[in-house]
Design a protein around this motif. Structure first.
Motif, PDB file in Angstrom:
ATOM      1  N   UNK A 214       0.825  -1.212   0.000  1.00 19.86           N
ATOM      2  CA  UNK A 214       0.000   0.000   0.000  1.00 19.86           C
ATOM      3  C   UNK A 214       0.852   1.252   0.000  1.00 19.86           C
ATOM      4  N   UNK A 215       2.107   1.136   0.458  1.00 20.18           N
ATOM      5  CA  UNK A 215       2.972   2.322   0.553  1.00 20.18           C
ATOM      6  C   UNK A 215       4.163   2.265  -0.395  1.00 20.18           C
ATOM      7  N   UNK A 216       4.277   1.218  -1.207  1.00 11.62           N
ATOM      8  CA  UNK A 216       5.393   1.089  -2.148  1.00 11.62           C
ATOM      9  C   UNK A 216       4.849   0.752  -3.522  1.00 11.62           C
ATOM     10  N   UNK A 217       5.244   1.545  -4.528  1.00  9.34           N
ATOM     11  CA  UNK A 217       4.824   1.285  -5.901  1.00  9.34           C
ATOM     12  C   UNK A 217       6.013   1.444  -6.827  1.00  9.34           C
ATOM     13  N   UNK A 218       5.892   0.858  -8.015  1.00 13.07           N
ATOM     14  CA  UNK A 218       6.956   0.898  -9.012  1.00 13.07           C
ATOM     15  C   UNK A 218       6.449   1.610 -10.257  1.00 13.07           C
ATOM     16  N   UNK A 219       7.292   2.473 -10.800  1.00  6.79           N
ATOM     17  CA  UNK A 219       6.933   3.265 -11.975  1.00  6.79           C
ATOM     18  C   UNK A 219       8.005   3.063 -13.046  1.00  6.79           C
ATOM     19  N   UNK A 220       7.734   2.262 -14.081  1.00  5.05           N
ATOM     20  CA  UNK A 220       8.729   2.058 -15.134  1.00  5.05           C
ATOM     21  C   UNK A 220       8.977   3.341 -15.913  1.00  5.05           C
ATOM     22  N   UNK A 221      10.251   3.624 -16.189  1.00  2.00           N
ATOM     23  CA  UNK A 221      10.562   4.818 -16.950  1.00  2.00           C
ATOM     24  C   UNK A 221      12.037   5.113 -16.979  1.00  2.00           C
ATOM     25  N   UNK A 222      12.362   6.284 -17.507  1.00  2.00           N
ATOM     26  CA  UNK A 222      13.737   6.753 -17.646  1.00  2.00           C
ATOM     27  C   UNK A 222      13.822   8.115 -16.966  1.00  2.00           C
ATOM     28  N   UNK A 223      14.580   8.179 -15.883  1.00  2.00           N
ATOM     29  CA  UNK A 223      14.642   9.410 -15.084  1.00  2.00           C
ATOM     30  C   UNK A 223      15.257  10.567 -15.846  1.00  2.00           C
ATOM     31  N   UNK A 224      15.928  10.287 -16.957  1.00  5.69           N
ATOM     32  CA  UNK A 224      16.546  11.366 -17.724  1.00  5.69           C
ATOM     33  C   UNK A 224      15.544  12.122 -18.577  1.00  5.69           C
ATOM     34  N   UNK A 225      14.354  11.529 -18.815  1.00  4.59           N
ATOM     35  CA  UNK A 225      13.424  12.202 -19.727  1.00  4.59           C
ATOM     36  C   UNK A 225      11.960  12.120 -19.292  1.00  4.59           C
ATOM     37  N   UNK A 226      11.598  11.140 -18.467  1.00  6.84           N
ATOM     38  CA  UNK A 226      10.206  10.996 -18.057  1.00  6.84           C
ATOM     39  C   UNK A 226       9.891  11.874 -16.851  1.00  6.84           C
ATOM     40  N   UNK A 227       8.615  12.223 -16.661  1.00  4.60           N
ATOM     41  CA  UNK A 227       8.246  13.048 -15.504  1.00  4.60           C
ATOM     42  C   UNK A 227       8.657  12.380 -14.199  1.00  4.60           C
ATOM     43  N   UNK A 228       9.154  13.178 -13.268  1.00  2.00           N
ATOM     44  CA  UNK A 228       9.581  12.668 -11.971  1.00  2.00           C
ATOM     45  C   UNK A 228       8.429  12.857 -10.995  1.00  2.00           C
ATOM     46  N   UNK A 229       7.476  11.927 -11.061  1.00  2.00           N
ATOM     47  CA  UNK A 229       6.279  12.018 -10.233  1.00  2.00           C
ATOM     48  C   UNK A 229       6.073  10.710  -9.493  1.00  2.00           C
ATOM     49  N   UNK A 230       5.166  10.730  -8.539  1.00  2.00           N
ATOM     50  CA  UNK A 230       4.753   9.499  -7.885  1.00  2.00           C
ATOM     51  C   UNK A 230       3.946   8.656  -8.868  1.00  2.00           C
ATOM     52  N   UNK A 231       3.706   7.413  -8.511  1.00  2.00           N
ATOM     53  CA  UNK A 231       2.977   6.522  -9.420  1.00  2.00           C
ATOM     54  C   UNK A 231       1.577   7.026  -9.714  1.00  2.00           C
ATOM     55  N   UNK A 232       0.983   7.785  -8.775  1.00  2.00           N
ATOM     56  CA  UNK A 232      -0.361   8.312  -9.001  1.00  2.00           C
ATOM     57  C   UNK A 232      -0.359   9.665  -9.703  1.00  2.00           C
ATOM     58  N   UNK A 233       0.829  10.120 -10.150  1.00  2.00           N
ATOM     59  CA  UNK A 233       0.935  11.368 -10.882  1.00  2.00           C
ATOM     60  C   UNK A 233       1.130  12.599 -10.028  1.00  2.00           C
ATOM     61  N   UNK A 234       1.090  12.467  -8.707  1.00  2.00           N
ATOM     62  CA  UNK A 234       1.302  13.611  -7.830  1.00  2.00           C
ATOM     63  C   UNK A 234       2.785  13.902  -7.670  1.00  2.00           C
ATOM     64  N   UNK A 235       3.101  15.084  -7.149  1.00  2.00           N
ATOM     65  CA  UNK A 235       4.501  15.478  -6.955  1.00  2.00           C
ATOM     66  C   UNK A 235       5.059  14.881  -5.657  1.00  2.00           C
ATOM     67  N   UNK A 236       6.312  14.466  -5.659  1.00  2.00           N
ATOM     68  CA  UNK A 236       6.909  13.957  -4.422  1.00  2.00           C
ATOM     69  C   UNK A 236       7.316  15.101  -3.496  1.00  2.00           C
ATOM     70  N   UNK A 237       7.388  14.787  -2.208  1.00  2.00           N
ATOM     71  CA  UNK A 237       7.927  15.734  -1.231  1.00  2.00           C
ATOM     72  C   UNK A 237       9.443  15.647  -1.155  1.00  2.00           C
ATOM     73  N   UNK A 238       9.981  14.506  -1.583  1.00  2.00           N
ATOM     74  CA  UNK A 238      11.435  14.301  -1.570  1.00  2.00           C
ATOM     75  C   UNK A 238      11.807  13.393  -2.728  1.00  2.00           C
ATOM     76  N   UNK A 239      12.990  13.612  -3.281  1.00  2.00           N
ATOM     77  CA  UNK A 239      13.540  12.748  -4.324  1.00  2.00           C
ATOM     78  C   UNK A 239      14.857  12.194  -3.808  1.00  2.00           C
ATOM     79  N   UNK A 240      15.000  10.875  -3.900  1.00  2.00           N
ATOM     80  CA  UNK A 240      16.149  10.164  -3.345  1.00  2.00           C
ATOM     81  C   UNK A 240      16.951   9.494  -4.448  1.00  2.00           C
ATOM     82  N   UNK A 241      18.272   9.694  -4.408  1.00  2.00           N
ATOM     83  CA  UNK A 241      19.216   8.966  -5.259  1.00  2.00           C
ATOM     84  C   UNK A 241      20.100   8.131  -4.338  1.00  2.00           C
TER      85      UNK A 241
END
Length: 334
Positions: A214-241
């Protein structure tokens, strides 16, 4: 700007935080253990089965490595075998590759990196270009390195996660989070978080095999070009590398941090967790797995400077010592 964590001696790396590494300290002992595991000899010893006459050399090497004593598995090794066998086997498989690379290419590693990478067994394993779909071949090839990275991350995470600044954070986007080993440890520690992992399609598919929650989801994509959003399309509060940025040349790293900054709301956090450069220390055999990546580990000042150039002012650095220095850097977007 930098501050040491209480109780963390950043000048004295501990020998290893991982209990299996005591059996990976010496080359011959580690290779004997790899052979004994791969051939089923360890299982025979565990079942007290009689050993063939030709097993004498391996038993001698295993005795010298404290895996066995007088032909019997030691209680300490039995405990590691019971609780960490998967991690042990993944580390041994990777050590074989990296040791071969060092034996045949140390000169190139130190002086001609493109040549080293071109013939390296280690870098042939990490084929990100084969993870861009979820077909059977892509999953098979990707699983080889995902298993190793997951094993390593699962061992590191309990030492690193308590130092992360996520007490008042709601949604985290972890870029390049692999199959989710780090995220799952974060979720154990911070009960109110939601995490989306953005990674290549095959990697996400393998991560989902362990089950999204319920608290972990996976979003297939390429961080160099795809939107950096949560799986539900909302904006994250933090981005972790975590252990991602060293994969890329400095100009790509700079661009990825800039993209992350653009996708964070004001007050959002950007968090970097990366190994730092080698320091003068003992180099047991298990360190060979890190030596092949030595040219890619950056000093924390590199990341601090990049974040400063992006306009961050509230930047904090927390060094944590495992078998190598780790740098946890976090900054809040103005």
């Amino acid at each position: 700007m930098a501050s040491n964590m209480p109780g963390t001696d950043v000048n004295q790396p501990i020998s290893s935080p991982y209990p299996e590494d005591i059996y990976l300290t010496q080359f011959l002992g580690a290779m004997a253990l790899e052979c004994a595991l791969r051939t089923g000899m360890i299982d025979g010893l565990e079942a007290n089965a009689p050993m063939p006459d030709q097993a004498g050399l391996l038993l001698t090497l295993l005795d010298a490595n404290d895996v066995t004593e007088n032909g019997q598995l030691t209680p300490a090794f039995q405990d590691v075998l019971r609780t960490r066998r998967d991690i042990l086997e993944e580390k041994l498989a990777f050590l074989k590759l990296s040791a071969l690379d060092v034996v045949t290419g140390l000169g190139a590693l130190a002086g001609d990196l493109p040549q080293f990478m071109g013939r390296s067994e280690t870098f042939a394993l990490f084929r990100y270009d084969k993870a861009d779909n979820t077909g059977p071949t892509a999953l098979h090839e990707t699983r080889k390195w995902v298993r190793y990275v997951s094993a390593l991350t699962a061992a590191e995470a309990p030492y690193l996660v308590p130092h992360l600044p996520f007490e008042n954070t709601g949604k985290i986007l972890e870029i390049g989070g692999n199959a989710g080993a780090f995220a799952r440890e974060i979720l154990k520690t911070f009960a109110e978080l939601e995490i989306t992992i953005l990674d290549l399609p095959a990697v996400c598919a393998l991560g989902e095999e362990d089950g999204p929650t319920a608290r972990l989801s996976f979003l297939p994509g390429d961080a160099r070009k795809d939107p950096l959003s949560m799986a539900d399309g909302t904006s994250p509060d933090a981005i972790l590398f975590k252990s991602v940025l060293h994969d890329w040349p400095l100009e790509h790293t700079s661009a990825m941090l800039a993209r992350a900054t653009e996708h964070l709301p004001p007050g959002g956090q950007l968090v970097i967790c990366e190994r730092g450069p080698f320091k003068a220390q003992e180099m047991p055999f298990y360190m060979t797995a890190n030596v092949v990546f030595a040219p890619f580990y950056r000093d924390e000042d590199v990341y601090l400077e990049l974040l400063g150039e992006l306009g961050y002012r509230e930047i904090r650095h927390r060094p944590v010592m495992l078998e190598m220095p780790f740098n946890i850097i976090h900054a809040r977007k103005p």
